[in-house]
Design an enzyme around this catalytic site. Structure first.
Site, PDB file in Angstrom:
ATOM      1  N   VAL A 138       0.848  -1.300  -0.215  1.00 10.78           N
ATOM      2  CA  VAL A 138       0.188   0.002   0.087  1.00 10.78           C
ATOM      3  C   VAL A 138       0.805   1.209  -0.090  1.00 10.78           C
ATOM      4  CG1 VAL A 138      -1.984  -1.387   1.274  1.00 10.78           C
ATOM      5  CG2 VAL A 138      -0.099   0.127   2.595  1.00 10.78           C
ATOM      6  N   HIS A 173      -4.586  -4.332  -2.297  1.00 13.05           N
ATOM      7  CA  HIS A 173      -4.828  -4.143  -0.752  1.00 13.05           C
ATOM      8  C   HIS A 173      -5.122  -2.392  -0.460  1.00 13.05           C
ATOM      9  CE1 HIS A 173      -2.764  -7.863   0.834  1.00 13.05           C
ATOM     10  NE2 HIS A 173      -4.062  -8.161   0.306  1.00 13.05           N
ATOM     11  N   ALA A 229      15.595  -8.882  -3.210  1.00 14.24           N
ATOM     12  CA  ALA A 229      14.708  -8.814  -4.536  1.00 14.24           C
ATOM     13  C   ALA A 229      15.001  -7.606  -5.309  1.00 14.24           C
ATOM     14  CB  ALA A 229      13.251  -8.831  -4.421  1.00 14.24           C
TER      15      ALA A 229
END
Length: 301
Positions: A103, A121, A280
């Site tokens: 978010v 979300h 990542a």
């Protein structure tokens, strides 16, 4: 290296791709995952504050919590992982969507096109009216603070109290800034009907937006998806886990980019699945590099 080359070969052949993004991608931008020991704000459990009941009982408290979250998200900058996802989303000739569970708005702020980005979300930077008779929504609102009464609630600790006692040179606990007692009149209000506004996020106990879920389902079901990228998330929470399983059952391959990956995946023992362990934000751009170099982003990131 063998797994990386196999993945890159399949990536460049793929024409329908899904990226599933989780909180782990934003850690390098300075935003914690709010799991385990990091799940507290001023000694309040964050999960307890992220509910409709909490907002109904004390909207002032909940708005102070979200003012703090908005402030920290605004301070954060999109990292190389966000940028790589956004560049992938702009490659012409491919059918592609990003499903983000975050978010924080960082994926959108990194230049990702709106039409194929699904924030399942919600967003900290969306405001919605609480009135059942009003459908007012304010998107991409980056104002801080949202109201004068929320000023200075963005900081969790009192900066005047040092982390070490100057007399004893001993470490001391930081002092939380006290939560303000705020009336509803002091909180963000709807310009259309003057009722209370709420953060445009999906709280615990609430359903995901059906329109968004339908659009994602249609993309997955209408044709074969060649590849799903699972980025900074375990992919074990519904509906995220269902997307990965459905794509794999229909013949699509999976590539996981995360700090925590099952050992069997890392060792190549799980069919049609690659695992790239690490941050990542660092591993994803390297893995996508051959494709992204051939397809420079069409917008400035």
């Amino acid at each position: 290296m063998k797994a990386l080359l196999e993945f890159q070969d399949h990536l460049q052949k793929s024409r329908r791709i899904v990226a599933l993004v989780g909180a782990g991608l934003s850690v390098s931008s300075g935003l914690p995952t709010y799991r385990g020991t990091q799940g507290l704000w001023k000694n309040f459990n964050m999960i307890d504050l992220a509910t409709p009941d909490a907002f109904y009982i004390d909207p002032g408290l909940v708005w102070q919590f979200y003012s703090w979250r908005r402030f920290n998200a605004l301070k954060a900058k999109p990292n190389k992982g966000h940028q790589a996802v956004s560049q992938l989303a702009q490659i012409k000739g491919n059918d592609y969507i990003t499903i983000t569970q975050n978010v924080d708005g960082l994926q959108s702020r990194s230049g990702h096109p709106k039409h194929n980005l699904y924030e399942i979300h919600g967003s900290l930077f969306e405001l919605k009216c609480t009135s059942f008779t009003c459908n007012y929504t304010d998107r991409d609102n980056f104002t801080n603070p949202l109201t004068p009464a929320l000023a200075d609630t963005e900081y969790e600790y009192d900066s005047k109290r040092k982390r070490r006692d100057l007399d004893t040179d001993q470490s001391i606990s930081p002092q939380f800034r006290p939560v303000k007692e705020l009336a509803e009149l002091d909180l963000p209000s709807c310009p259309a009907c003057n009722e209370l506004l709420r953060p445009g996020v999906v709280w615990f106990g609430e359903s995901l937006l059906l329109l968004v879920i339908d659009q994602i389902d249609n993309f997955i079901e209408e044709d074969h998806v060649d590849l799903v990228l699972v980025i900074g998330t375990s992919g074990t929470v519904y509906p995220a886990n269902s997307y990965v399983d459905r794509i794999k059952l229909k013949g699509g391959k999976v590539a996981v980019f995360n700090t925590d990956i099952d050992q069997d995946v890392l060792e190549g023992k799980v069919s049609n699945t690659w695992g790239f362990k690490g941050d990542a934000a660092e591993t994803l751009p390297l893995a996508l590099k051959p494709l992204l170099e051939k397809n420079p982003a069409s917008t400035t990131i």
